[in-house]
Design an enzyme around this catalytic site. Sequence first.
Site, PDB file in Angstrom:
ATOM      1  N   ASP A  30       0.854  -1.190   0.000  1.00 36.22           N
ATOM      2  CA  ASP A  30       0.000   0.000   0.000  1.00 36.22           C
ATOM      3  C   ASP A  30       0.888   1.237   0.000  1.00 36.22           C
ATOM      4  O   ASP A  30       2.013   1.199   0.515  1.00 36.22           O
ATOM      5  CB  ASP A  30      -0.951   0.015   1.221  1.00 36.22           C
ATOM      6  CG  ASP A  30      -2.190   0.860   0.959  1.00 36.22           C
ATOM      7  OD1 ASP A  30      -2.045   2.090   0.763  1.00 36.22           O
ATOM      8  OD2 ASP A  30      -3.297   0.310   0.931  1.00 36.22           O
ATOM      9  N   PHE A 152     -17.145  -9.522  -4.051  1.00 37.68           N
ATOM     10  CA  PHE A 152     -18.543  -9.358  -3.602  1.00 37.68           C
ATOM     11  C   PHE A 152     -18.683  -9.268  -2.091  1.00 37.68           C
ATOM     12  O   PHE A 152     -19.802  -9.318  -1.579  1.00 37.68           O
ATOM     13  CB  PHE A 152     -19.394 -10.520  -4.131  1.00 37.68           C
ATOM     14  CG  PHE A 152     -19.428 -10.581  -5.637  1.00 37.68           C
ATOM     15  CD1 PHE A 152     -20.355  -9.826  -6.348  1.00 37.68           C
ATOM     16  CD2 PHE A 152     -18.514 -11.338  -6.335  1.00 37.68           C
ATOM     17  CE1 PHE A 152     -20.371  -9.851  -7.738  1.00 37.68           C
ATOM     18  CE2 PHE A 152     -18.518 -11.372  -7.725  1.00 37.68           C
ATOM     19  CZ  PHE A 152     -19.449 -10.625  -8.428  1.00 37.68           C
ATOM     20  N   ARG A 154     -19.088  -8.106   1.755  1.00 40.16           N
ATOM     21  CA  ARG A 154     -19.831  -7.007   2.375  1.00 40.16           C
ATOM     22  C   ARG A 154     -19.024  -6.492   3.556  1.00 40.16           C
ATOM     23  O   ARG A 154     -18.525  -7.299   4.350  1.00 40.16           O
ATOM     24  CB  ARG A 154     -21.188  -7.493   2.899  1.00 40.16           C
ATOM     25  CG  ARG A 154     -22.148  -7.931   1.822  1.00 40.16           C
ATOM     26  CD  ARG A 154     -23.254  -8.782   2.404  1.00 40.16           C
ATOM     27  NE  ARG A 154     -22.717  -9.990   3.021  1.00 40.16           N
ATOM     28  CZ  ARG A 154     -23.437 -10.885   3.693  1.00 40.16           C
ATOM     29  NH1 ARG A 154     -24.725 -10.711   3.855  1.00 40.16           N
ATOM     30  NH2 ARG A 154     -22.873 -11.955   4.233  1.00 40.16           N
ATOM     31  N   ASN A 208     -24.646  -5.497  -8.073  1.00 43.19           N
ATOM     32  CA  ASN A 208     -24.853  -4.356  -7.166  1.00 43.19           C
ATOM     33  C   ASN A 208     -26.067  -3.519  -7.566  1.00 43.19           C
ATOM     34  O   ASN A 208     -26.816  -3.050  -6.708  1.00 43.19           O
ATOM     35  CB  ASN A 208     -23.596  -3.485  -7.104  1.00 43.19           C
ATOM     36  CG  ASN A 208     -22.629  -4.007  -6.050  1.00 43.19           C
ATOM     37  OD1 ASN A 208     -22.884  -5.044  -5.439  1.00 43.19           O
ATOM     38  ND2 ASN A 208     -21.539  -3.310  -5.834  1.00 43.19           N
ATOM     39  N   CYS A 260     -19.887   1.238  -2.150  1.00 41.90           N
ATOM     40  CA  CYS A 260     -20.107   0.479  -3.391  1.00 41.90           C
ATOM     41  C   CYS A 260     -21.416   0.796  -4.110  1.00 41.90           C
ATOM     42  O   CYS A 260     -21.386   1.283  -5.238  1.00 41.90           O
ATOM     43  CB  CYS A 260     -20.030  -1.005  -3.096  1.00 41.90           C
ATOM     44  SG  CYS A 260     -18.357  -1.507  -2.670  1.00 41.90           S
ATOM     45  N   LYS A 321     -23.664   1.206   7.891  1.00 41.37           N
ATOM     46  CA  LYS A 321     -24.373   0.003   8.336  1.00 41.37           C
ATOM     47  C   LYS A 321     -23.667  -0.535   9.566  1.00 41.37           C
ATOM     48  O   LYS A 321     -22.553  -0.095   9.885  1.00 41.37           O
ATOM     49  CB  LYS A 321     -24.461  -1.034   7.224  1.00 41.37           C
ATOM     50  CG  LYS A 321     -23.142  -1.651   6.813  1.00 41.37           C
ATOM     51  CD  LYS A 321     -23.436  -2.773   5.842  1.00 41.37           C
ATOM     52  CE  LYS A 321     -22.179  -3.534   5.483  1.00 41.37           C
ATOM     53  NZ  LYS A 321     -22.445  -4.661   4.611  1.00 41.37           N
ATOM     54  N   ARG A 328     -18.482   6.220   4.389  1.00 39.41           N
ATOM     55  CA  ARG A 328     -18.676   6.647   3.002  1.00 39.41           C
ATOM     56  C   ARG A 328     -20.157   6.537   2.611  1.00 39.41           C
ATOM     57  O   ARG A 328     -20.763   5.496   2.772  1.00 39.41           O
ATOM     58  CB  ARG A 328     -17.786   5.816   2.066  1.00 39.41           C
ATOM     59  CG  ARG A 328     -16.315   6.191   2.195  1.00 39.41           C
ATOM     60  CD  ARG A 328     -15.426   5.362   1.298  1.00 39.41           C
ATOM     61  NE  ARG A 328     -15.195   4.040   1.823  1.00 39.41           N
ATOM     62  CZ  ARG A 328     -14.356   3.139   1.279  1.00 39.41           C
ATOM     63  NH1 ARG A 328     -13.677   3.453   0.183  1.00 39.41           N
ATOM     64  NH2 ARG A 328     -14.192   1.958   1.809  1.00 39.41           N
TER      65      ARG A 328
HETATM   66  N1  LIG Z   1     -15.439  -2.020   0.220  1.00 40.81           N
HETATM   67  C1  LIG Z   1     -16.251  -2.948  -0.233  1.00 40.81           C
HETATM   68  O1  LIG Z   1     -17.165  -3.401   0.455  1.00 40.81           O
HETATM   69  C2  LIG Z   1     -16.060  -3.500  -1.618  1.00 40.81           C
HETATM   70  C3  LIG Z   1     -16.726  -4.684  -1.983  1.00 40.81           C
HETATM   71  C4  LIG Z   1     -16.550  -5.181  -3.272  1.00 40.81           C
HETATM   72  C5  LIG Z   1     -15.765  -4.489  -4.187  1.00 40.81           C
HETATM   73  N2  LIG Z   1     -15.155  -3.329  -3.810  1.00 40.81           N
HETATM   74  C6  LIG Z   1     -14.300  -2.647  -4.795  1.00 40.81           C
HETATM   75  O2  LIG Z   1     -12.936  -2.986  -4.487  1.00 40.81           O
HETATM   76  C7  LIG Z   1     -12.085  -1.854  -4.739  1.00 40.81           C
HETATM   77  C8  LIG Z   1     -11.330  -1.480  -3.476  1.00 40.81           C
HETATM   78  O3  LIG Z   1     -12.279  -1.070  -2.507  1.00 40.81           O
HETATM   79  P1  LIG Z   1     -11.873  -0.813  -0.976  1.00 40.81           P
HETATM   80  O4  LIG Z   1     -13.123  -0.454  -0.267  1.00 40.81           O
HETATM   81  O5  LIG Z   1     -11.042  -1.932  -0.497  1.00 40.81           O
HETATM   82  O6  LIG Z   1     -10.954   0.487  -1.160  1.00 40.81           O
HETATM   83  P2  LIG Z   1     -10.185   1.338  -0.051  1.00 40.81           P
HETATM   84  O7  LIG Z   1     -10.316   2.739  -0.466  1.00 40.81           O
HETATM   85  O8  LIG Z   1     -10.629   0.904   1.310  1.00 40.81           O
HETATM   86  O9  LIG Z   1      -8.665   0.879  -0.205  1.00 40.81           O
HETATM   87  C9  LIG Z   1      -7.884   1.105  -1.338  1.00 40.81           C
HETATM   88  C10 LIG Z   1      -6.417   1.083  -0.915  1.00 40.81           C
HETATM   89  O10 LIG Z   1      -5.592   1.137  -2.059  1.00 40.81           O
HETATM   90  C11 LIG Z   1      -4.425   1.883  -1.738  1.00 40.81           C
HETATM   91  N3  LIG Z   1      -3.745   2.310  -2.961  1.00 40.81           N
HETATM   92  C12 LIG Z   1      -4.111   3.285  -3.836  1.00 40.81           C
HETATM   93  N4  LIG Z   1      -3.237   3.348  -4.853  1.00 40.81           N
HETATM   94  C13 LIG Z   1      -2.296   2.381  -4.644  1.00 40.81           C
HETATM   95  C14 LIG Z   1      -1.148   1.952  -5.360  1.00 40.81           C
HETATM   96  N5  LIG Z   1      -0.778   2.527  -6.512  1.00 40.81           N
HETATM   97  N6  LIG Z   1      -0.416   0.934  -4.830  1.00 40.81           N
HETATM   98  C15 LIG Z   1      -0.767   0.351  -3.667  1.00 40.81           C
HETATM   99  N7  LIG Z   1      -1.845   0.722  -2.959  1.00 40.81           N
HETATM  100  C16 LIG Z   1      -2.608   1.720  -3.436  1.00 40.81           C
HETATM  101  C17 LIG Z   1      -4.964   3.007  -0.898  1.00 40.81           C
HETATM  102  O11 LIG Z   1      -3.954   3.636  -0.125  1.00 40.81           O
HETATM  103  C18 LIG Z   1      -6.001   2.268  -0.049  1.00 40.81           C
HETATM  104  O12 LIG Z   1      -5.433   1.789   1.167  1.00 40.81           O
HETATM  105  C19 LIG Z   1     -12.991  -0.766  -5.297  1.00 40.81           C
HETATM  106  O13 LIG Z   1     -13.005  -0.850  -6.691  1.00 40.81           O
HETATM  107  C20 LIG Z   1     -14.359  -1.139  -4.748  1.00 40.81           C
HETATM  108  O14 LIG Z   1     -15.416  -0.661  -5.549  1.00 40.81           O
HETATM  109  C21 LIG Z   1     -15.273  -2.833  -2.554  1.00 40.81           C
END
Ligand SMILES: NC(=O)c1ccc[n+]([C@@H]2O[C@H](COP(=O)([O-])OP(=O)(O)OC[C@H]3O[C@@H](n4cnc5c(N)ncnc54)[C@H](O)[C@@H]3O)[C@@H](O)[C@H]2O)c1
Length: 441
Positions: A30, A152, A154, A208, A260, A321, A328
């Site tokens: 990260d 997927f 949650r 979704n 999401c 939730k 967010r």
């Molecule tokens: N949160 C959910 O419930 C969920 C569920 C299914 C799918 N998704 C999808 O999964 C993806 C990630 O979601 P999330 O909620 O985990 O995101 P998040 O924002 O919680 O985490 C993303 C992470 O990526 C890191 N990052 C950014 N650029 C980077 C790089 N170049 N190298 C390394 N790290 C980097 C950021 O610092 C951050 O810690 C999104 O596309 C989201 O739509 C999320």
Amino acid sequence: MKVAILGTGYVGLSTGVALAEIGHHVCCIDVDEKKIARLKQGKSPIYEPGLEELLVKNLAAGRLRFTTSHREGISGAEIVILAVGTPQSNDGAADLTYLEQAARDVAVHLQQDTIVVIKSTVPVGTNDKMKQLIEAYCSEDVSIQIVSNPEFLRQGSAMKDTLEADRIIIGCDDRKAGDKVRELYRPLNVPVVMTSLRSAEMIKYASNAFLAMKISFINGMANVCEAVGADILDVAKGMGMDKRIGNSFLQAGIGYGGSCFPKDVQALYHTTKQHNVDFGLLGETMELNEQQRVLLVKKAFERFNGKIAGKKIAMLGLAFKPETDDMREAPSIPISLELTRQGADVIAYDPVATSNAQKILGNRIAYAKTIQEAVAGADAVLIVTEWDEIKQLEPSKLVEDMNEAIIFDGRNCLNEEKIRSCSKIEYYPVGRPAIIKYAGK
Ligand SMILES: NC(=O)c1ccc[n+]([C@@H]2O[C@H](COP(=O)([O-])OP(=O)(O)OC[C@H]3O[C@@H](n4cnc5c(N)ncnc54)[C@H](O)[C@@H]3O)[C@@H](O)[C@H]2O)c1
């Protein structure tokens, strides 16, 4: 297998921990130094039940590592998973800036043939574009295969959902690469759907959007029930027993939020517009949700005859939730903004999301350390997030210290019998008849 994951958010971290748990050697990368420093010490930067225990266990077992160095993390990895954020951009489309940067970060450090898995939620066609981008930036003579593997899980049950998923979607143009990713997940013993890159990308958005539509549908029905004197709980129960409908996602309330549903429905809607496909249902889903998010304010406005200014309103729950500290797109945000705009004094309580809420709402509202502190002297309580400790509240105790015994339950989560046994209460649920045992002051 040796796996590298870019992004240690909800998705990247849960995936990394789960893959280590089933025996793979995982390095999570990260760009956020603070996050990585915490993770190296076995501390989770997010609130997710069960995650920290597995994190500590797999760190100790030497199967899980954390770094801010892409070079170090990617070195020797057979599979590199991209799980960075794809937030909403101003025009509603998915913002691919982080993903493009992550793809470049991978490309410049690749030293061997590698499978790059895109787990982030991305519009149809993005996997193809990322392949081109990585190939353009590749410094070594290596071959890249792209696999789409949308997530997927949650929030609030991320670990369980990752380890016990309903299905795993693997989209690929190269069957060998797809099979290798299937092999990665084999120990989970979860049904796999193998498909093309584009269908895999679309499955995520379709899922979704459908769930969001189901929520907006039941909320719309709740509003009709209120108008005609029916009870949405009974209506949903009766509907849900039909196997074609199913009983999940039929809980009426104050709308969906989180990182999401809002952005994914918006992004899919944007895609339909780009391709001149008429799919108004998506627009309606979003429109209904916007209205529903401030339903409790509307109800309070009506109850107080438009005089909300100066009222002390206790808001129970801030997170979008239960079981998460994620703020967010939480309905608590528009509710707070609207109530304070109308001059109310809002005091909120949440068991874990307060510090994240403070970053967004600042001192526009006050924050209580306990439910009791929040409700003391309140003119009304708004139930916004159905945390267990909120669901289990004794209504008679809750209203004891209130100025007026008025509750707006945005999640229909208080016990009806207990409400009825109160001698003084005004209880306004969603889509159900109000229970009024006392006309207020
Ligand atoms: N949160 C959910 O419930 C969920 C569920 C299914 C799918 N998704 C999808 O999964 C993806 C990630 O979601 P999330 O909620 O985990 O995101 P998040 O924002 O919680 O985490 C993303 C992470 O990526 C890191 N990052 C950014 N650029 C980077 C790089 N170049 N190298 C390394 N790290 C980097 C950021 O610092 C951050 O810690 C999104 O596309 C989201 O739509 C999320």
